[in-house]
Scaffold this active site. Structure first.
Site, mmCIF file in Angstrom:
data_model
loop_
_atom_site.group_PDB
_atom_site.id
_atom_site.type_symbol
_atom_site.label_atom_id
_atom_site.label_comp_id
_atom_site.label_asym_id
_atom_site.label_seq_id
_atom_site.Cartn_x
_atom_site.Cartn_y
_atom_site.Cartn_z
ATOM 1 N N HIS A 1 -33.156 -23.213 6.472
ATOM 2 C CA HIS A 1 -34.023 -23.838 7.457
ATOM 3 C C HIS A 1 -35.472 -23.416 7.233
ATOM 4 O O HIS A 1 -35.748 -22.341 6.709
ATOM 5 C CB HIS A 1 -33.587 -23.491 8.885
ATOM 6 C CG HIS A 1 -33.413 -22.014 9.097
ATOM 7 N ND1 HIS A 1 -32.237 -21.365 8.801
ATOM 8 C CD2 HIS A 1 -34.258 -21.075 9.555
ATOM 9 C CE1 HIS A 1 -32.364 -20.074 9.075
ATOM 10 N NE2 HIS A 1 -33.580 -19.878 9.530
ATOM 11 N N CYS B 1 0.851 -1.188 0.000
ATOM 12 C CA CYS B 1 0.000 0.000 0.000
ATOM 13 C C CYS B 1 0.887 1.240 0.000
ATOM 14 O O CYS B 1 2.096 1.145 0.248
ATOM 15 C CB CYS B 1 -0.928 0.008 1.217
ATOM 16 S SG CYS B 1 -0.086 0.184 2.809
#
Length: 647
Positions: free
Chosen positions: A563, A9
């Site tokens: 579910h 960076c």
């Protein structure tokens, strides 16, 4: 697969190492061999060897500054910004494994690599490369001058002055010498990013001319604006000359004589004859305007700078504001960097305080992150706020922007100055800050604004629903909650003490064949139906789909727990399947679902034993080693044996 990666960076501090860590962890989770080289502020670490490069299947470069790719010629190479390495490590590794990335051919660019560079914004990348090399010169110069003034300065009507015969005068001069390199280094490494080594010399020469007004009859130089222009002009001039077709006899001397000499003349003469004086006038006017800012205009500037610094926490917007403040240091205007230095540290410190004050608003894992963020803030590392912003951007980002803007305004009103291109309490401790008391007042006030606002916006964390880790609950983000109630009127079922009470080998599929989420859902519903668990496949599927519409049931870490609670279910049951290649389940962390648990519960189910069991399941799945073992299970029996451990 053997993958290699490089992360880098502009400042070489936080983003470099965060990207490296996330890539390495993702590779470990996915069972991929990887080595990551970091090119940070202290140089290259964990350097890739020639043998490792030869044996590698692909290379990933996650960087916002120029990385030399010559050693990767002939290798498949994926180049992205450093933020993608932090936020999308699994996606990058999956692309590399898939092989749908271009082979690096030195100067020859494939269409894919050209598209990648376009997405990276090359102008920003070149600029940040220059900034990354410039910042250490400002830090060294600023700290030496600050130390010299603090220890050797004498009070005069004009402020602190160091006597000419003092030892500290020499220290001040060394610091000033460091400052003098700022513009040439900025321009040189912008040009280097564009044209590689042939651009370095013309870039530095152009930067020196830009900083020295006597070349073009100006009382002052063109400053950092001139340095940026010189860097891009030198870089693209050198790049254009590199592309010229020349006789083979001349090719060997092109990079060491022809390109540097010709491009140096181009940028030098352009500044002397055309560009220098007008840019110097613009920069001088800008400096005078900034120095004369008072009242509402200075407050507006502080608000803008504070918002930019905190908005993307080390990203492009942050770096533009940081570059502006850094450049003003070189012109002797320290009161621009002062508010920026305050704004830099407020997001992580403020969020750290927020976790201390509002413990009921944060999960245990977030409170641990808060300690780390607070510490990073003390050292001026804004990136400490990123994990919080990634999890809850709509509440966190406005809160940290409000805090940084508050701190910046207080610092501007209090005439806080900073002689070093960095922020946080560390610079005040080292003596680089003017009006230290106001600096700390600004930091404390801004941090409190952030911490109080984020706690007001956040809701209290409730107990994690079954099937969900504590870290995934709360914060009003769509979550894979399993809402199964126990009602007193239900028929009591045999007590469930472990997962294998409601699952057997007939409900396990270690090699799911579906390629989409809906395919997998159908496949697992058929498993339940064949086992006699369902009255109606279609009715239960509708319950599953309705739950998915409320929010994804993928909880991250390659896990999905679809579910449904329906009258179509005869008895509580769980089906389990493995999809090793993964399937997109719109996971909150961006990972594909590989371990899928489908839970079927009767609408009129009694008791809450299954709720306790599902809590055990979610806790067990947080174990990285256990997940890896489960993912490697090749038979139903192997998987059942592992699931039997959940008690």
């Amino acid at each position: 697969m053997k993958l290699l990666a490089i992360t880098s960076c502009p400042n070489g501090i936080a983003h470099t190492y965060m990207a490296a860590e996330n890539l390495q962890k993702a590779a470990d989770r996915m069972g991929v061999q990887m080595k990551v080289e970091t090119q940070g502020g202290i140089g290259v670490e964990n350097e890739l060897t020639e043998q490792e490069i030869r044996e590698a299947d692909a290379i990933i470069i996650a960087a916002d500054r120029s990385v030399n790719k010559d050693r990767f010629i002939g290798k498949k190479l994926l180049a992205v910004g450093v933020q993608e390495g932090i936020r999308k490590p699994e996606e990058l590794i999956q692309k590399a494994i898939g092989g749908d990335i271009p082979v690096y051919r030195s100067a020859v660019k494939t269409e894919a690599s050209a598209q990648t560079e376009k997405k990276q914004n090359p102008i920003y990348r070149h600029l940040m490369n220059g900034v990354s090399f410039m910042v250490p010169f400002i830090v060294v110069g600023g700290l030496l001058i600050a130390v010299a003034l603090t220890l050797g300065g004498e009070k005069t009507p004009k402020g602190l002055v160091i006597p000419d015969d003092s030892f500290w005068k020499t220290i001040e001069q060394i610091g000033a010498a460091s400052f003098s390199f700022m513009i040439p280094i900025l321009a040189g490494y912008i040009a280097y990013s564009i044209a590689d080594k042939p651009g370095l010399v013309p870039g530095m020469i152009g930067g020196y001319i830009a900083a020295t007004g006597s070349f073009y009859g100006s009382g002052s130089g063109a400053g950092f604006l001139g340095g940026i222009i010189a860097g891009f002009l030198a870089g693209y001039a050198a790049l254009a000359i590199k592309k010229l077709k020349v006789p083979k006899a001349i090719q060997p001397i092109m990079p060491i004589i022809v390109i540097p000499v010709v491009s140096s003349l181009i940028v030098g003469l352009a500044f002397v004859l055309l560009i220098g004086a007008p840019v110097a006038q613009i920069f001088e006017s800008l400096t005078v305007w900034l120095a004369g800012m008072q009242g509402s205009s200075s407050i507006l500037l502080a608000l803008i700078l504070g918002a930019m610094i905190s908005f993307d926490m080390g990203g492009p917007v942050n770096k533009v504001a940081f570059l502006f403040g850094s450049a003003m240091i070189g012109e002797g205007n320290y009161e621009i960097m002062g508010p920026i230095a305050v704004a830099i540290c407020i997001p992580p410190i403020g969020l750290g305080i927020a976790t201390f004050l509002g413990k009921r608003k944060f999960q245990a894992q977030e409170r641990e992150m808060g300690k780390a963020a607070f510490t990073m803030g003390l050292f001026g590392i804004t990136e400490g706020a990123i994990p919080f912003a990634a999890q809850d951007p709509l509440r966190v980002i406005p809160s940290i922007m409000a805090g940084s803007m508050t701190g910046s305004v207080i610092a501007m009103i209090g005439n806080v100055g900073d002689r070093v291109a960095h922020g946080g309490p560390i610079v005040a401790v080292l003596g680089a800050v003017d009006h230290v008391l106001m600096f700390f007042i600004a930091v404390i006030a801004g941090s409190l604004v952030t911490s109080l606002l984020v706690n007001v916006l956040k809701k209290e964390v409730t107990a994690a629903p079954a099937g969900i880790s504590e870290a995934a609950a709360g914060n009003d983000i769509p979550q894979p909650n399993i809402e199964i109630e126990a009602e007193s009127k239900k028929i009591e079922k045999p007590e469930i003490t472990k997962l294998t009470d409601i699952i057997d080998t007939d409900l396990i599929e270690p090699h799911l064949s579906g390629d989409t989420r809906d395919d997998i859902i159908d496949e697992m519903i058929q498993k339940l139906s064949r086992k006699g668990v369902l009255h109606s496949e279609s009715e239960f599927k509708q319950a599953i789909i309705n739950r998915e519409l409320e929010g994804t049931t993928a909880i991250g870490m390659n896990i999905a727990i679809p579910h449904g609670k329906s009258d179509a279910v005869k008895k509580p049951s769980v089906a389990f399947g493995i999809k090793r290649s993964g399937v997109d389940w719109r996971s909150l962390d961006g990972t594909d679902a590989k371990l899928i648990f489908m839970i079927a519960v009767p609408k009129e189910s009694g008791g809450n034993e299954h709720l306790k069991l599902l809590q055990m399941l979610s806790r067990k799945l947080m174990d990285d080693t256990y997940r890896d073992k489960l993912l490697s299970a090749q038979t139903k029996e192997e998987a059942y044996k592992l699931l039997d451990e959940i008690i």
